[in-house]
Scaffold this active site. Sequence first.
Site, PDB file in Angstrom:
ATOM      1  N   ASN A 179     -10.768  -3.065  -5.302  1.00  0.00           N
ATOM      2  CA  ASN A 179     -10.027  -1.976  -6.256  1.00  0.00           C
ATOM      3  C   ASN A 179     -10.774  -1.730  -7.551  1.00  0.00           C
ATOM      4  O   ASN A 179     -10.241  -0.662  -8.330  1.00  0.00           O
ATOM      5  CB  ASN A 179      -8.596  -2.507  -6.282  1.00  0.00           C
ATOM      6  CG  ASN A 179      -7.603  -2.244  -4.768  1.00  0.00           C
ATOM      7  OD1 ASN A 179      -6.958  -3.025  -4.794  1.00  0.00           O
ATOM      8  ND2 ASN A 179      -8.159  -1.532  -4.223  1.00  0.00           N
ATOM      9  N   ASP A 206       0.814  -1.108   0.043  1.00  0.00           N
ATOM     10  CA  ASP A 206       0.032  -0.022  -0.008  1.00  0.00           C
ATOM     11  C   ASP A 206       0.911   1.328  -0.122  1.00  0.00           C
ATOM     12  O   ASP A 206       1.841   1.166   0.529  1.00  0.00           O
ATOM     13  CB  ASP A 206      -1.062   0.008   1.220  1.00  0.00           C
ATOM     14  CG  ASP A 206      -2.170   0.900   1.049  1.00  0.00           C
ATOM     15  OD1 ASP A 206      -2.212   1.515   0.083  1.00  0.00           O
ATOM     16  OD2 ASP A 206      -2.687   1.220   2.134  1.00  0.00           O
TER      17      ASP A 206
END
Length: 232
Positions: A58, A10
């Site tokens: 996502n 991330d």
Amino acid sequence: MPQHIAVIMDGNGRWAKKRGMPRTAGHKVGAETFRSIATYCKDIGVKYFTVYAFSTENWKRPAEEVDTLMNLFRRYLKEAIETMAEKNVAVQVIGDLSVLAEDIQKLIADCNREAQNLENPAIATLCINYGGRDEIKNAVRALARKVQAGELLPEDITESMISEHLYTAAMPDPDLIIRPSGEIRTSNFLLWQSAYAEYYFTDILWPDFKPEHLEQAIEAYNKRQRRYGGIG
Ligand code: IPE
Ligand code: IPE
Ligand code: MG
């Protein structure tokens, strides 16, 4: 040494933003970080290295960003197929792969085929279109079908049976889960498998993550006492 290290990759977007670059530039550097950390893990004897590369959530992102990520998967899968034998790292992909573009599914199949020729390889797993809840839902459906077919009684369902119906069936649970970028949450990663994982959070953004940061995480892991509910 932890046998299985997993990473929630991330912070790519914020890394790029800090430099006035498009988010996609962060993903490109993040993918290089994946390559270098996967190699480093193999070199120090970590058998399983698993990364969260694209979640079931996502898809909400702009099409251009999703396209960039899919193109990176294409590029890295091709590279994996070509270099797997030399590196003795079996690259595999888990997640709901059925909705990925056909050429990506074919690359994944080629990867799996290539991996079968390796002897005692390190295992690098990319989680693509992966969601912990989605994975558990699929396992529940598979077990429900067995019950419906009269092959299984509900009271005979065991925890191991559930584990065996997850995408990670052939893998041990993660020992250490690292999340860079300062967020302190799982974001739907390995929900079942992480029951007794040790978590390590750091503010470093994934594109800046270096082997020394992995070493720091392993050092912290080695100081933890894993009790599994006992008294140690
Ligand atoms: C992680 O970086 C990569 C994926 C989720 C695909 P992000 O793109 O989430 O980066 P931030 O969190 O916006 O900085
Ligand atoms: C988790 O990161 C998913 C991956 C790293 C692939 P996100 O950036 O999607 O997570 P949230 O939205 O911050 O929880
Ligand atoms: Mg993020």
